[in-house]
Design a protein around this motif. Structure first.
Motif, PDB file in Angstrom:
ATOM      1  N   ARG A   1       6.472  13.171  -3.075  1.00 17.86           N
ATOM      2  CA  ARG A   1       6.097  12.409  -1.891  1.00 17.86           C
ATOM      3  C   ARG A   1       7.338  12.011  -1.104  1.00 17.86           C
ATOM      4  O   ARG A   1       8.469  12.083  -1.585  1.00 17.86           O
ATOM      5  CB  ARG A   1       5.296  11.151  -2.274  1.00 17.86           C
ATOM      6  CG  ARG A   1       4.071  11.374  -3.161  1.00 17.86           C
ATOM      7  CD  ARG A   1       3.036  12.260  -2.482  1.00 17.86           C
ATOM      8  NE  ARG A   1       2.548  11.768  -1.211  1.00 17.86           N
ATOM      9  CZ  ARG A   1       1.534  10.895  -1.067  1.00 17.86           C
ATOM     10  NH1 ARG A   1       0.922  10.389  -2.141  1.00 17.86           N
ATOM     11  NH2 ARG A   1       1.133  10.526   0.128  1.00 17.86           N
ATOM     12  N   ILE A   2       7.124  11.539   0.093  1.00 18.68           N
ATOM     13  CA  ILE A   2       8.240  11.298   1.011  1.00 18.68           C
ATOM     14  C   ILE A   2       9.205  10.220   0.528  1.00 18.68           C
ATOM     15  O   ILE A   2      10.414  10.311   0.731  1.00 18.68           O
ATOM     16  CB  ILE A   2       7.712  10.948   2.427  1.00 18.68           C
ATOM     17  CG1 ILE A   2       8.886  10.811   3.396  1.00 18.68           C
ATOM     18  CG2 ILE A   2       6.843   9.693   2.401  1.00 18.68           C
ATOM     19  CD1 ILE A   2       8.469  10.671   4.827  1.00 18.68           C
ATOM     20  N   PHE A   3       8.685   9.177  -0.132  1.00 19.02           N
ATOM     21  CA  PHE A   3       9.561   8.088  -0.561  1.00 19.02           C
ATOM     22  C   PHE A   3      10.116   8.293  -1.966  1.00 19.02           C
ATOM     23  O   PHE A   3      10.704   7.389  -2.545  1.00 19.02           O
ATOM     24  CB  PHE A   3       8.814   6.748  -0.499  1.00 19.02           C
ATOM     25  CG  PHE A   3       8.344   6.384   0.886  1.00 19.02           C
ATOM     26  CD1 PHE A   3       9.086   6.711   2.008  1.00 19.02           C
ATOM     27  CD2 PHE A   3       7.144   5.698   1.068  1.00 19.02           C
ATOM     28  CE1 PHE A   3       8.660   6.381   3.289  1.00 19.02           C
ATOM     29  CE2 PHE A   3       6.704   5.366   2.338  1.00 19.02           C
ATOM     30  CZ  PHE A   3       7.463   5.708   3.454  1.00 19.02           C
ATOM     31  N   GLN A   4       9.947   9.507  -2.515  1.00 17.00           N
ATOM     32  CA  GLN A   4      10.445   9.794  -3.857  1.00 17.00           C
ATOM     33  C   GLN A   4      11.776  10.545  -3.842  1.00 17.00           C
ATOM     34  O   GLN A   4      12.268  10.940  -4.894  1.00 17.00           O
ATOM     35  CB  GLN A   4       9.408  10.611  -4.637  1.00 17.00           C
ATOM     36  CG  GLN A   4       8.141   9.832  -4.948  1.00 17.00           C
ATOM     37  CD  GLN A   4       7.121  10.663  -5.711  1.00 17.00           C
ATOM     38  OE1 GLN A   4       6.918  11.848  -5.432  1.00 17.00           O
ATOM     39  NE2 GLN A   4       6.471  10.041  -6.671  1.00 17.00           N
ATOM     40  N   GLN A   5      12.340  10.745  -2.686  1.00 16.07           N
ATOM     41  CA  GLN A   5      13.637  11.413  -2.568  1.00 16.07           C
ATOM     42  C   GLN A   5      14.348  10.862  -1.349  1.00 16.07           C
ATOM     43  O   GLN A   5      13.713  10.471  -0.370  1.00 16.07           O
ATOM     44  CB  GLN A   5      13.462  12.933  -2.398  1.00 16.07           C
ATOM     45  CG  GLN A   5      14.768  13.696  -2.325  1.00 16.07           C
ATOM     46  CD  GLN A   5      14.573  15.170  -2.020  1.00 16.07           C
ATOM     47  OE1 GLN A   5      13.669  15.550  -1.281  1.00 16.07           O
ATOM     48  NE2 GLN A   5      15.397  16.027  -2.602  1.00 16.07           N
ATOM     49  N   HIS A   6      15.677  10.802  -1.436  1.00 21.00           N
ATOM     50  CA  HIS A   6      16.445  10.410  -0.256  1.00 21.00           C
ATOM     51  C   HIS A   6      16.205  11.478   0.815  1.00 21.00           C
ATOM     52  O   HIS A   6      16.484  12.660   0.593  1.00 21.00           O
ATOM     53  CB  HIS A   6      17.931  10.321  -0.588  1.00 21.00           C
ATOM     54  CG  HIS A   6      18.730   9.619   0.462  1.00 21.00           C
ATOM     55  ND1 HIS A   6      18.843   8.240   0.515  1.00 21.00           N
ATOM     56  CD2 HIS A   6      19.429  10.086   1.512  1.00 21.00           C
ATOM     57  CE1 HIS A   6      19.583   7.900   1.554  1.00 21.00           C
ATOM     58  NE2 HIS A   6      19.955   9.002   2.175  1.00 21.00           N
ATOM     59  N   PRO A   7      15.683  11.108   1.978  1.00 20.21           N
ATOM     60  CA  PRO A   7      15.274  12.120   2.957  1.00 20.21           C
ATOM     61  C   PRO A   7      16.460  12.735   3.702  1.00 20.21           C
ATOM     62  O   PRO A   7      17.549  12.161   3.757  1.00 20.21           O
ATOM     63  CB  PRO A   7      14.398  11.319   3.919  1.00 20.21           C
ATOM     64  CG  PRO A   7      14.963   9.940   3.865  1.00 20.21           C
ATOM     65  CD  PRO A   7      15.441   9.738   2.453  1.00 20.21           C
TER      66      PRO A   7
ATOM     67  N   MET B   1       0.842  -1.204   0.000  1.00 20.12           N
ATOM     68  CA  MET B   1       0.000   0.000   0.000  1.00 20.12           C
ATOM     69  C   MET B   1       0.876   1.253   0.000  1.00 20.12           C
ATOM     70  O   MET B   1       0.937   1.979   0.993  1.00 20.12           O
ATOM     71  CB  MET B   1      -0.920  -0.011   1.224  1.00 20.12           C
ATOM     72  CG  MET B   1      -1.879  -1.193   1.265  1.00 20.12           C
ATOM     73  SD  MET B   1      -2.896  -1.221   2.768  1.00 20.12           S
ATOM     74  CE  MET B   1      -1.679  -1.758   3.987  1.00 20.12           C
ATOM     75  N   PRO B   2       1.604   1.500  -1.112  1.00 21.24           N
ATOM     76  CA  PRO B   2       2.589   2.592  -1.124  1.00 21.24           C
ATOM     77  C   PRO B   2       1.980   3.970  -0.879  1.00 21.24           C
ATOM     78  O   PRO B   2       2.560   4.775  -0.142  1.00 21.24           O
ATOM     79  CB  PRO B   2       3.218   2.490  -2.512  1.00 21.24           C
ATOM     80  CG  PRO B   2       2.242   1.712  -3.333  1.00 21.24           C
ATOM     81  CD  PRO B   2       1.573   0.776  -2.395  1.00 21.24           C
ATOM     82  N   ASN B   3       0.837   4.269  -1.477  1.00 21.99           N
ATOM     83  CA  ASN B   3       0.230   5.592  -1.298  1.00 21.99           C
ATOM     84  C   ASN B   3      -0.233   5.797   0.139  1.00 21.99           C
ATOM     85  O   ASN B   3      -0.040   6.877   0.720  1.00 21.99           O
ATOM     86  CB  ASN B   3      -0.940   5.782  -2.259  1.00 21.99           C
ATOM     87  CG  ASN B   3      -0.484   5.914  -3.699  1.00 21.99           C
ATOM     88  OD1 ASN B   3       0.616   6.410  -3.963  1.00 21.99           O
ATOM     89  ND2 ASN B   3      -1.308   5.466  -4.634  1.00 21.99           N
ATOM     90  N   LEU B   4      -0.837   4.768   0.713  1.00 20.34           N
ATOM     91  CA  LEU B   4      -1.285   4.857   2.102  1.00 20.34           C
ATOM     92  C   LEU B   4      -0.089   5.019   3.043  1.00 20.34           C
ATOM     93  O   LEU B   4      -0.124   5.818   3.987  1.00 20.34           O
ATOM     94  CB  LEU B   4      -2.094   3.616   2.474  1.00 20.34           C
ATOM     95  CG  LEU B   4      -2.674   3.573   3.889  1.00 20.34           C
ATOM     96  CD1 LEU B   4      -3.656   4.726   4.105  1.00 20.34           C
ATOM     97  CD2 LEU B   4      -3.367   2.237   4.157  1.00 20.34           C
TER      98      LEU B   4
END
Length: 560
Positions: A299-305, A271-274
């Motif tokens: 989104r948060i998982f689209q870049q190295h934080p 459930m990637p979006n959730l």
């Protein structure tokens, strides 16, 4: 079988040990005078050699970053300052006698490296004291049949060159050495000081200055926070903004220990979006990213934080001012692309990342273009006739890098010996291209996101190839308590020592006591009663999923 190891940092050290574990004879070449690589802090700046800042604290907790058969001492801090990281490396090297195999003060240049095929261990140990310089690495003439590598070593004192042959090579040079400097209009006429974050060590000399930092990765964030305590004003420029993670999560537990488990990884993949919405909501509870001018479009998982516990506080007190992307520099100031202008800038720090490559290698052996490299499991060149060359640590995980480097070395040494056979060339290329496609769809396109890997997923891929991935189905039947901790608890490196090649008898005990070691350094004042450790915010969700799963299994059994 003789193996050359290039670099004695986090990956080079475990490469030496893995060679010894497999009965191979390693010789490690390190360009500096000490082991530790990036974590060996030095005040002076050395071209092509990375170093942490004086104040740098590692972003991963000690249990998640340790080598899989050598736990970090319980008394060490949960998140270690670089001096503790170095101390741990030295303890590891001493425990397994690794320094005997390192030749210090050897540099890599653009020509070649050879060690005689008849060299014995005594000769290799004697060479360690000679302070030699490596000129280059290339395939031997008989490579297609032997898989051997030629290396030319130049002695610094005499200037004499010696040629030798190795049966295999592990390249452990990392990817934080050569700086990436974008071309900004007007930067050449800026009159103030300009440097890359690679050259920033400490805050001395920046007192009362107005400083602009370009780039919002971990280096940029750390430099901004540290300088904000002494500078007159710090400006932090970002193209896209960033989500900011804290090392410390709910109830004061380390973020990675509390949330980086097999359960949460599986849940996020289903459930990637959730999962992204949940994670972003949790971060915005800490502080509203839009309110602090940090919220990105991605989104948060689209870049190295970025991991930084102090940045919002320094913004709130006015010490750091978030700005948009740089459009142009003037002699004393900077114009941003939102139309704003800041004057009287004293210092510009470019926290714009790094480029990596292997200039000491034979040309065309491994091509790197815009930080993109085509290697199977980020290790093996598919076109080589013999898999006797492996690159270690050429990836960027969302998590600790040391356990992955170690598992790469465990795999590579067994490939060298012939105990593990790599897939066919076509299968390797298919894996490389699949990873590139997934990365291009998942991450924002930029030079920073070319070697990203998911921590647990990539560890499992390597372990599957090496034969040391735990069988959790069998484990649930044999040892349900251990299986529960492995699946729902933090995915610590010890899991990959439970079975298969390289099995360690202490792995189970290390997993069962991992939280004890994590929390031990916090217990500095007796409270008169045992403190209960609270779980993460996913605790109830874990219980619910397991309960529903068991109910479905029971129902299906009854209906048979």
């Amino acid at each position: 079988m003789k193996v050359a190891i290039i670099g004695a940092g986090a990956s080079g050290l475990t490469a030496i040990k893995c060679c010894l574990d497999e009965g191979l004879v390693p010789t490690c070449y390190e360009r500096s005078e000490e082991l530790g690589g990036l974590w060996n802090y030095k005040d002076d700046v050395r071209p092509g050699q990375g170093s942490v800042m004086k104040s740098t604290v590692i972003n991963t907790s000690k249990e998640m970053m340790c080598y899989s058969d050598f736990p970090i001492p319980a008394e060490f801090p949960v998140f270690m300052h670089n001096k503790y990281v170095m101390q741990y490396f030295k303890m590891y090297a001493k425990q397994f006698g690794l320094e005997n195999y390192i030749q210090f003060s050897t540099e890599m240049h653009i020509n070649s490296l050879r060690l005689t095929g008849t060299a014995t261990l005594k000769i290799l140990l004697k060479m360690r004291r000679k302070h030699v310089k490596i000129v280059s690495l290339k395939r031997s003439k008989e490579f297609s049949s032997t898989g051997q590598w030629d290396i030319t070593v130049k002695h610094k004192t005499t200037g004499k060159e010696e040629e030798h042959v190795y049966d295999a090579v592990l390249v452990c040079t990392g990817h934080h050495a050569d700086v990436h400097i974008p071309q900004f209009p007007g930067l050449d006429r800026f009159r103030g000081k300009v440097l890359h974050s690679h050259d920033f060590r400490h805050t001395a000399g920046y007192e009362g200055k107005r400083v602009l930092i370009v780039g919002i990765g971990n280096s940029g964030g750390d430099a901004a926070v540290e300088l904000s305590r002494v500078a007159s004003q710090v400006f932090l420029s970002t193209r896209r903004g960033s989500w900011i993670l804290n090392r410390v999560a709910d109830h004061g537990l380390p973020l990675d220990m509390a949330n980086l488990s097999r359960f949460t990884t599986t849940l996020a993949s289903l459930m990637p979006n959730l999962a992204q919405s949940f994670a972003e909501g949790q971060l915005n509870k800490k502080f509203d990213h839009a309110l602090y001018s940090l919220k990105p479009k991605h989104r948060i998982f689209q870049q190295h934080p970025m991991v930084n516990d102090d940045l919002p506080n320094r913004i709130a007190c006015g010490a750091i001012n978030i700005k948009s992307n740089v459009m142009e520099f003037t002699e004393n100031g900077v114009q941003f692309d939102d139309g704003t202008f800041v004057d009287d800038i004293d210092v510009v720090i470019l926290a714009t990342g790094y480029v990596f490559g292997f200039p000491f290698m034979e040309k065309g052996l491994i091509d790197v273009r815009q930080n993109k490299v085509e290697l199977f499991k980020y290790m093996f060149a598919p076109e080589l006739e013999r898999p006797t060359l492996a690159v270690v640590g050429c990836f960027q995980p969302i998590g600790a890098i040391m356990p992955i480097c170690e598992l790469q070395c465990r795999l590579a040494t067994r490939v060298f010996k012939g105990d593990v056979t790599l897939p066919s060339k076509d299968e390797m290329w298919s894996d490389i291209r699949t990873k590139a496609t997934i990365m291009s769809h998942k991450y924002v396109e930029c030079q920073r996101h070319t070697i990203q890997v998911d921590f647990i997923t990539f560890l499992d891929e390597l372990a599957q190839l090496n034969g040391c991935k735990p069988n959790f189905g069998a484990m649930f039947l044999r040892d349900p308590v251990l299986a529960w901790k492995c699946i729902f608890g933090p995915c610590t490196p010890y899991q990959f020592r439970l079975e298969g090649p390289g099995r360690w008898k202490g792995a189970r005990a290390a997993i069962m006591t991992q939280w004890d070691r994590t929390l031990q350094p916090l217990k500095t004042r007796p409270l008169g009663a045992e403190v209960e450790v609270k779980g993460s915010s996913l605790g109830f969700l874990k219980f619910l999923v397991v309960f529903v799963g068991l109910f479905v299994l029971l129902l299906s059994f009854c209906m048979q």
